[in-house]
Structures are given as structure tokens and as C-alpha cells.
Design a protein around this motif. Structure first.
Motif, short mmCIF file in Angstrom:
data_model
loop_
_atom_site.label_atom_id
_atom_site.label_comp_id
_atom_site.label_asym_id
_atom_site.label_seq_id
_atom_site.Cartn_x
_atom_site.Cartn_y
_atom_site.Cartn_z
N ILE A 1 0.84 -1.20 0.00
CA ILE A 1 0.00 0.00 0.00
C ILE A 1 0.88 1.25 0.00
O ILE A 1 0.62 2.22 -0.73
CB ILE A 1 -0.96 0.01 1.21
N MET A 2 1.94 1.24 0.82
CA MET A 2 2.83 2.41 0.89
C MET A 2 3.55 2.64 -0.44
O MET A 2 3.68 3.78 -0.90
CB MET A 2 3.83 2.24 2.03
N ASP A 3 4.03 1.56 -1.05
CA ASP A 3 4.69 1.68 -2.37
C ASP A 3 3.72 2.23 -3.41
O ASP A 3 4.09 3.06 -4.25
CB ASP A 3 5.22 0.31 -2.82
N LEU A 4 2.48 1.76 -3.33
CA LEU A 4 1.45 2.21 -4.27
C LEU A 4 1.18 3.70 -4.10
O LEU A 4 1.14 4.46 -5.08
CB LEU A 4 0.16 1.41 -4.02
N MET A 5 1.01 4.16 -2.85
CA MET A 5 0.74 5.58 -2.59
C MET A 5 1.90 6.45 -3.04
O MET A 5 1.70 7.53 -3.64
CB MET A 5 0.47 5.79 -1.10
N LEU A 6 3.11 6.00 -2.77
CA LEU A 6 4.30 6.76 -3.16
C LEU A 6 4.38 6.90 -4.68
O LEU A 6 4.61 8.00 -5.20
CB LEU A 6 5.55 6.05 -2.63
N ASP A 7 4.13 5.81 -5.37
CA ASP A 7 4.17 5.81 -6.84
C ASP A 7 3.10 6.74 -7.42
O ASP A 7 3.37 7.54 -8.33
CB ASP A 7 3.97 4.38 -7.36
N LEU A 8 1.88 6.66 -6.87
CA LEU A 8 0.78 7.48 -7.37
C LEU A 8 1.03 8.97 -7.12
O LEU A 8 0.75 9.81 -7.98
CB LEU A 8 -0.53 7.05 -6.72
N CYS A 9 1.57 9.30 -5.96
CA CYS A 9 1.86 10.71 -5.63
C CYS A 9 2.96 11.27 -6.53
O CYS A 9 2.87 12.41 -7.00
CB CYS A 9 2.25 10.85 -4.16
N GLU A 10 3.99 10.45 -6.79
CA GLU A 10 5.09 10.91 -7.64
C GLU A 10 4.63 11.09 -9.09
O GLU A 10 4.99 12.06 -9.75
CB GLU A 10 6.26 9.93 -7.57
N ARG A 11 3.81 10.16 -9.58
CA ARG A 11 3.37 10.22 -10.98
C ARG A 11 2.39 11.36 -11.22
O ARG A 11 2.36 11.93 -12.31
CB ARG A 11 2.73 8.89 -11.39
#
Length: 334
Positions: free
Chosen positions: A192-202
Motif C-alpha cells: 500500500i505504501m509503495d502504491l501511494m508513493l508511486d501514485l503521488c510521484e506520478r
């Protein structure tokens, strides 16, 4: 101008025994695409801060002073009607428990579509198409099928992904994530954390991550604020706080991480517990639990001292800085 700027925020709760201050002297800013971690034990005021930004405080809580500026507009002074155009649209919030967030009698699709229709002038078919697209973004398998299921038919990790998808529905500028992985096991937490980080960066979304876990903050954020008893006590770049914590409370949180103890050794912990709002000690609120307490700590509220790139509210740090400056002056004279 910062995307979000909080100035001298104060939040109070009116109780039968009198008013108590839940937040005081809160100052910080958040730039577009920035990731900010808010850390502290339960009762530190982290969630109250998150609710305050969107003015979601339930009575008897209220904003007693200060400003919450979003693109220059003061959210604290807005009417409920004005706030509706920002809540869930420009600023989204992800809450701790997805089962408390999702309506159990509506399908995932119904909840997502209604959210879109409330903020955008689009057809129901277009709203459903966007909802499916967002479910794909958060890596929900078979989103065309899942969208017609009810929350109880999904696993905890799946529900949390859906809550994140709902948070992303309107392409917000800011996401406030309040302990988004509390109820999940460690493996799902990491996903979940990796997903949130990726979405915020993109998507260049600013993230305000509220958590008690300094380990997560070190991986997810660039800036961090440590809170204690409703006040910020250390604030600055995450790497600097993690690598060289200045405040004794922050040091205690760092030492309490499991990796700081040897295998088979008893885990470190900060003695005592967070004081209730009705009985916050005079002076520095942390003084009854602090190993470095001085007389000033028991009587005077510490101001902020600049230490490297951080601001620290601690009498000991202030005294050490004065001693360092005096020693440096003495060397110059000699």
C-alpha cells in the motif's frame, strides 16, 4: 506561495469541566508534490490536525485561532458550502479504517460514481468509466467485476486500495493519509505504501502522512514533524531528523524501533505515557518523561531553536546551542 500553509493553528474542545487545547502553535507549509510525515504517539494530536485542515472537527471541537491557507484561501473561515467544493475534490483524506469509510449497503461502484457526480458535470456512464480506471490505477484485479461488489466481499488490503482509489477520484492536489495501513499485515502495508508513493510521484500530488511509525516516515517522506501533546516539538528534513534526532522525545521514538534492539533483547520504550489534554504539565509537556529534564523544563514552555535544518522546541537543545556559540566566540577571540 505554498500550496497549503498553516499559521498559528489552535484547536480547542469544550468539555463540561472547561475548555482544553488539543492543538497549539501549529505552523507548517506543504508544496505541490511534497511529502510530509506527521509523527507521534496516540494522543499527540496528529489526527486532529488532519481533520482540522478540512474543518471536519466534530463538536465540541472547534478551530479557536490561526489560518489554514489553501492556495491563499483560508479554509478555517469558509462556510460548509464553500468547503464542499474542496473536500474530496482538491483535498482528499484517507482514514484509518476502510470499513468505517465505505458504506456497507452500497457497492463500490455506487460510492465512487456518486462521489464523481457530486463534483463533476458528467454522465453516469463516464463516471463509472473513470471509477474503473482508478481501480486499475491502484492495482485492483478484475476492476470491472469488483466495482459491483460490496465492501464486505473484499479483503482488508483490497478495501484499503479502494479507499485510496476514492481519494484519487477527483485528481486532488493534496492527500491526507491518516494511519492508512494500521489494520493491515506487514506485507500488505509495504504494498500500500509503495502504491501511494508511486501514485503521488506520478501525479505530483502532495501527501501528508499521519503515522506513529518513524520507519514508514523515513521511506515515504522528505519533510517530517514530530508532535507531542498537541504541539510540534521537532520539524525539518526527514533524513536529518532520522539520522540526528535532537529532541529527547524524537530520540525515544527512534530508540523504540524494533531494529534498535538486539535479537532476544527487550525492546526500548519511553517511560510513562502521553498526558491527557486536561492535565498537560506546565512548561515542556514532555518533562515528566524526559531523562534530561532541567528546572526550566518544568516552568517555561520552550520556544523553537534552529539546529541544522530543523526547528526544535527544547530547553536542552537551546542551552547546547548557546554553549556552542559561546565556545566558537571564545576561539575567535583567542
Amino acid at each position: 506561495m505554498a500550496l497549503l500553509e498553516v499559521n498559528n493553528l489552535e484547536v480547542r474542545f469544550g468539555l463540561r469541566s472547561g475548555e482544553v487545547t488539543a492543538l497549539r502553535d501549529i505552523n507548517f507549509s506543504l508544496e505541490r508534490g511534497e511529502r510530509l510525515g506527521v509523527v507521534g504517539e496516540s494522543g499527540a494530536g496528529k489526527s486532529v490536525l488532519g481533520f482540522s485542515i478540512l474543518n471536519l472537527l466534530s463538536k465540541p471541537g472547534y478551530i479557536a485561532g490561526g489560518e489554514i491557507l489553501f492556495e491563499g484561501q483560508n479554509l478555517a473561515a469558509m462556510s460548509p458550502k464553500q468547503l464542499r467544493s474542496i473536500r474530496g475534490n482538491r483535498i482528499s483524506m484517507i482514514f484509518q479504517d476502510p470499513m468505517m469509510t465505505l458504506n456497507p449497503v452500497l457497492t463500490i461502484g455506487q460510492q465512487m460514481v456518486e462521489c464523481l457526480l457530486a463534483h463533476r458535470k458528467i454522465s453516469r456512464a463516464d463516471a463509472r468509466r473513470i471509477a474503473v480506471q482508478k481501480l486499475k490505477q491502484v492495482q485492483i484485479p478484475s476492476p470491472e467485476t469488483r466495482i459491483d461488489q460490496y465492501p464486505h466481499e473484499l479483503s482488508g488490503g483490497m478495501r484499503q486500495r479502494i479507499v485510496i482509489a476514492i481519494g484519487l477520484l477527483m485528481d486532488p492536489d493534496i492527500i491526507i493519509a491518516d494511519e492508512p495501513t494500521t489494520a493491515l499485515d506487514v506485507t500488505i502495508q509495504a504494498e500500500i505504501m509503495d502504491l501511494m508513493l508511486d501514485l503521488c510521484e506520478r501525479n505530483s500530488v502532495a501527501l501528508m502522512l499521519i503515522t506513529h511509525d518513524l520507519g514508514i516516515v523515513s521511506q515515504m517522506t522528505r519533510q517530517a514533524m514530530v508532535m507531542y501533546a498537541g504541539r510540534i516539538i521537532e520539524q525539518g528534513p526527514t533524513k536529518e531528523i532520522i539520522n540526528d534526532a535532537q529532541h529527547p522525545y524524537t530520540q525515544g521514538l527512534m530508540n523504540a524501533l524494533p531494529q534498535m534492539a538486539l535479537p532476544g533483547q527487550r525492546l526500548n520504550q519511553i517511560r510513562g505515557s502521553m498526558p491527557p489534554l486536561q492535565h498537560i504539565p506546565t512548561g515542556c509537556a514532555f518533562n515528566p518523561r524526559c531523562d534530561y529534564v532541567m528546572d526550566a523544563c518544568r516552568h517555561e514552555l520552550p520556544g523553537f531553536t534552529r539546529s541544522g535544518g530543523c526547528r526544535v522546541a527544547c530547553h536542552m537543545v537551546a542551552q547546547m546551542k548557546l554553549e556552542e556559540e559561546a565556545a566558537a566566540r571564545a576561539l575567535e577571540v583567542n
